[in-house]
Design a protein around this motif. Structure first.
Motif, mmCIF file in Angstrom:
data_model
loop_
_atom_site.group_PDB
_atom_site.id
_atom_site.type_symbol
_atom_site.label_atom_id
_atom_site.label_comp_id
_atom_site.label_asym_id
_atom_site.label_seq_id
_atom_site.Cartn_x
_atom_site.Cartn_y
_atom_site.Cartn_z
ATOM 1 N N MET A 94 -2.216 8.492 1.393
ATOM 2 C CA MET A 94 -3.476 8.378 0.912
ATOM 3 C C MET A 94 -4.259 7.597 2.334
ATOM 4 S SD MET A 94 -4.691 5.775 -1.919
ATOM 5 C CE MET A 94 -6.428 6.286 -2.738
ATOM 6 N N LEU A 127 0.946 -1.451 -0.227
ATOM 7 C CA LEU A 127 0.034 -0.129 -0.111
ATOM 8 C C LEU A 127 0.808 1.258 -0.317
ATOM 9 C CD1 LEU A 127 -3.050 -1.018 2.334
ATOM 10 C CD2 LEU A 127 -3.103 -0.581 -0.007
ATOM 11 N N ARG A 132 -10.191 7.005 1.516
ATOM 12 C CA ARG A 132 -10.069 7.180 -0.023
ATOM 13 C C ARG A 132 -9.661 5.960 -0.749
ATOM 14 N NH1 ARG A 132 -11.669 12.565 -1.095
ATOM 15 N NH2 ARG A 132 -11.439 13.750 0.825
ATOM 16 N N PHE A 133 -8.768 5.025 -0.063
ATOM 17 C CA PHE A 133 -8.439 3.796 -0.512
ATOM 18 C C PHE A 133 -9.687 2.954 -0.704
ATOM 19 C CE2 PHE A 133 -7.022 -0.679 0.141
ATOM 20 C CZ PHE A 133 -6.381 -0.620 -0.999
ATOM 21 N N THR A 156 -11.794 3.691 -3.537
ATOM 22 C CA THR A 156 -11.442 3.334 -4.558
ATOM 23 C C THR A 156 -11.776 1.824 -5.304
ATOM 24 O OG1 THR A 156 -9.116 2.493 -3.975
ATOM 25 C CG2 THR A 156 -9.371 4.934 -4.972
ATOM 26 N N TRP A 191 -1.978 2.546 4.783
ATOM 27 C CA TRP A 191 -0.996 1.534 4.945
ATOM 28 C C TRP A 191 -0.751 1.485 6.501
ATOM 29 C CZ3 TRP A 191 2.729 3.507 8.467
ATOM 30 C CH2 TRP A 191 3.175 4.794 8.312
ATOM 31 N N LEU A 225 2.553 1.082 -3.897
ATOM 32 C CA LEU A 225 1.736 1.469 -4.938
ATOM 33 C C LEU A 225 0.909 2.702 -4.773
ATOM 34 C CD1 LEU A 225 1.006 -2.445 -5.399
ATOM 35 C CD2 LEU A 225 2.428 -1.240 -6.670
ATOM 36 N N TYR A 226 0.323 3.097 -3.829
ATOM 37 C CA TYR A 226 -0.479 4.369 -3.627
ATOM 38 C C TYR A 226 0.198 5.369 -3.117
ATOM 39 C CZ TYR A 226 -4.200 1.003 -4.781
ATOM 40 O OH TYR A 226 -5.129 0.267 -5.440
#
Length: 108
Positions: free
Chosen positions: A34, A26, A38-39, A42, A77, A29-30
Motif C-alpha cells: 500500500m 503498517l 493511499r494510506f 485513508t 511502511w 495491518l494494511y
C-alpha cells in the motif's frame, strides 16, 4: 561530550524502536505494498492537497515533484523503517563520539 549525550542517545533509540513498531504495524495491518499516499488518504482526504499547496508555495514545484512525490509512491511502511534506521545511526554515532581508549588527550 556533554552529560546530555546519554539521554539523547536513549531518546533516539526509543524513537527508532517506535518507528520499527510503526513500520511493522503498517506492514501487518494494511496491504504490504500500500502506497504512502493511499494510506494518508485513508486518514484524511484533504491533507495531501494542503501539503502540495504548502510545499509548492514554500519550496517550488521541483521540490514537490522530485522529493515528495518520490516518497509518497513508496510503500507506507518504508518511511517509518527508514526513520528508524536514521535514528539508530544517529544514536550510535553520538554514543561512540567519546574517542578511542588510550588516545592522547590535549589539554589547554
Amino acid at each position: 561530550m556533554t552529560l546530555r549525550a546519554p539521554l539523547l542517545t536513549r531518546g533516539l533509540l526509543v524513537a527508532a524502536a517506535l518507528c520499527v513498531v510503526a513500520a511493522f504495524a503498517l506492514a501487518v495491518l494494511y496491504p504490504t505494498m500500500m502506497r504512502l499516499d493511499r494510506f494518508i488518504e485513508t486518514l484524511d482526504h484533504g491533507v495531501l492537497l494542503r501539503l502540495q499547496d504548502g510545499v509548492r508555495d514554500a519550496l517550488g514545484d521541483w521540490a514537490w515533484q522530485n522529493v515528495f512525490v518520490a516518497v509518497l509512491v513508496r510503500p507506507a511502511w518504508l518511511l517509518p523503517l527508514s526513520l528508524a534506521i536514521i535514528f539508530a545511526g544517529l544514536a550510535v554515532s553520538i554514543s561512540t563520539a567519546k574517542g578511542l581508549p588510550g588516545a592522547p588527550r590535549w589539554k589547554n
